[in-house]
Design an enzyme around this catalytic site. Structure first.
Site, mmCIF file in Angstrom:
data_model
loop_
_atom_site.group_PDB
_atom_site.id
_atom_site.type_symbol
_atom_site.label_atom_id
_atom_site.label_comp_id
_atom_site.label_asym_id
_atom_site.label_seq_id
_atom_site.Cartn_x
_atom_site.Cartn_y
_atom_site.Cartn_z
ATOM 1 C CG ASP A 253 0.753 -1.146 7.675
ATOM 2 O OD1 ASP A 253 1.676 -1.940 7.843
ATOM 3 O OD2 ASP A 253 0.908 0.087 7.706
ATOM 4 C CG HIS B 119 4.920 -2.432 10.466
ATOM 5 N ND1 HIS B 119 3.919 -1.832 11.214
ATOM 6 C CD2 HIS B 119 5.050 -1.668 9.357
ATOM 7 C CE1 HIS B 119 3.469 -0.757 10.575
ATOM 8 N NE2 HIS B 119 4.145 -0.636 9.446
ATOM 9 C CG ASP C 241 5.242 2.944 7.160
ATOM 10 O OD1 ASP C 241 4.315 3.478 6.530
ATOM 11 O OD2 ASP C 241 5.053 2.069 8.020
ATOM 12 C CG HIS D 164 -4.009 -0.324 6.579
ATOM 13 N ND1 HIS D 164 -3.919 -0.251 7.962
ATOM 14 C CD2 HIS D 164 -3.050 0.524 6.107
ATOM 15 C CE1 HIS D 164 -2.964 0.581 8.305
ATOM 16 N NE2 HIS D 164 -2.418 1.065 7.192
ATOM 17 C CG HIS E 141 -0.263 0.084 2.542
ATOM 18 N ND1 HIS E 141 0.585 -0.895 3.032
ATOM 19 C CD2 HIS E 141 -0.293 1.055 3.505
ATOM 20 C CE1 HIS E 141 1.024 -0.545 4.231
ATOM 21 N NE2 HIS E 141 0.524 0.639 4.532
#
Length: 295
Positions: A199, A257, A65, A139, A61
């Site tokens: 995520d 992460h 980061d 997410h 995505h």
């Protein structure tokens, strides 16, 4: 060789010991670079791995980061005159972001970067590596997880071959032709699986991606004590990640992460070990993790 090189383990905010994301997967003759965050080129130099080896770039995505290292990687491919084609996968809804990253500054483009945006779930690529699958995660923006799946095959059993008097070129012919005899002189050889989950809240897609994975790389941004924050920001806890691994038959679990709020990463191992009794790796920058031997 099948090996994961961890380039970064931070979440939104990098710290002294943790760079932004970046995961370099050697899979025989292919190299997959997942989610190159800011500083990926430098981390690759420190890890002793080469940009020129990359064959596929996979972005889950477009939060910074997970993608701010794309410009440097794309430009480096041209700087190094990489002759082979590099395929880029990313959520199609973020095509504008990828275009901006790819042309973030002036450079002389000679490398072949072919974009194959992910428009739907399912098999998105095939090749010598097997199949590359994508599933939509939960997410705050559209996010896809990836699973690399090697097809199942069969392993010839020497004793059985000798019993039936099959030798030399006849072995290869039997493998090509198949049939009942092949089943009698061989045994199942499960293909290996690698899963990459970033995520997301807990959802069915997480379990689907993790199913029977030999190596699962999964975000565990928070500890269980901060589960409310994890839910609010659409992330997982170490406990949730470990539960997924246990229920999905994962062999090696790689946690990564991590939020900048945590200094002591041993707590992530403790929390995961309470749920999962397989191999647990709490990722650190520049760590190398071998894909487990075949089942």
């Amino acid at each position: 060789m099948r090996e994961l090189v961890v380039l970064g383990t931070a979440s939104q905010v990098p710290i002294r010991a943790r760079n932004h994301n970046g995961y370099f997967l050697r899979w025989d003759d292919d190299v997959f670079l997942f989610d190159p965050g800011e500083g990926t080129q430098r981390q690759m130099a420190l890890a002793g791995v080469s940009v020129t080896a990359i064959t596929r770039l996979c972005v889950t995505h477009f939060h910074g980061d997970h993608c701010l290292g794309v410009p440097g990687i794309v430009q480096r491919l041209s700087l190094d005159n990489v002759a082979h084609e590099v395929v880029a996968h990313y959520p199609a809804s973020g095509a504008e972001y990828f275009a901006n990253l790819r042309r973030a500054s002036s450079f002389y483009e000679v490398a072949q970067v072919r974009e194959e945006p992910v428009v739907a779930e399912g098999v998105i690529a095939t090749g010598p590596f097997g199949e590359l699958h994508a599933r939509r995660l939960d997410h705050r923006i559209e996010t896809f997880g990836y699973q690399l799946r090697e097809p199942d095959s069969r392993r010839m059993v020497p004793e059985k071959l000798a019993e039936f008097g099959i030798t030399g070129p006849a072995v290869g012919a039997l493998q090509r032709e198949g049939g009942e005899l092949l089943e009698r002189v061989s045994e199942p050889k499960p293909g290996q699986r690698f899963a990459f989950v970033m995520d997301t809240r807990l959802c069915d897609a997480v379990y689907d991606l993790a199913e029977a994975a030999d190596l699962l790389v999964i975000e565990s941004t928070y500890l269980h004590a901060d589960a409310a924050l994890a839910e609010e920001h659409a992330h997982l806890t170490a406990r949730q990640a470990a539960r997924v691994a246990r229920e999905s038959g994962v062999r090696t679990l790689v946690l990564t992460h991590f939020s900048q709020r945590y200094d002591d990463l041993s707590l992530f191992h403790e929390e995961a070990a309470a749920e999962f009794d397989g191999e647990i790796v709490v990722a650190t920058d520049l760590a190398r993790v071998r894909v487990p031997r075949r089942r």
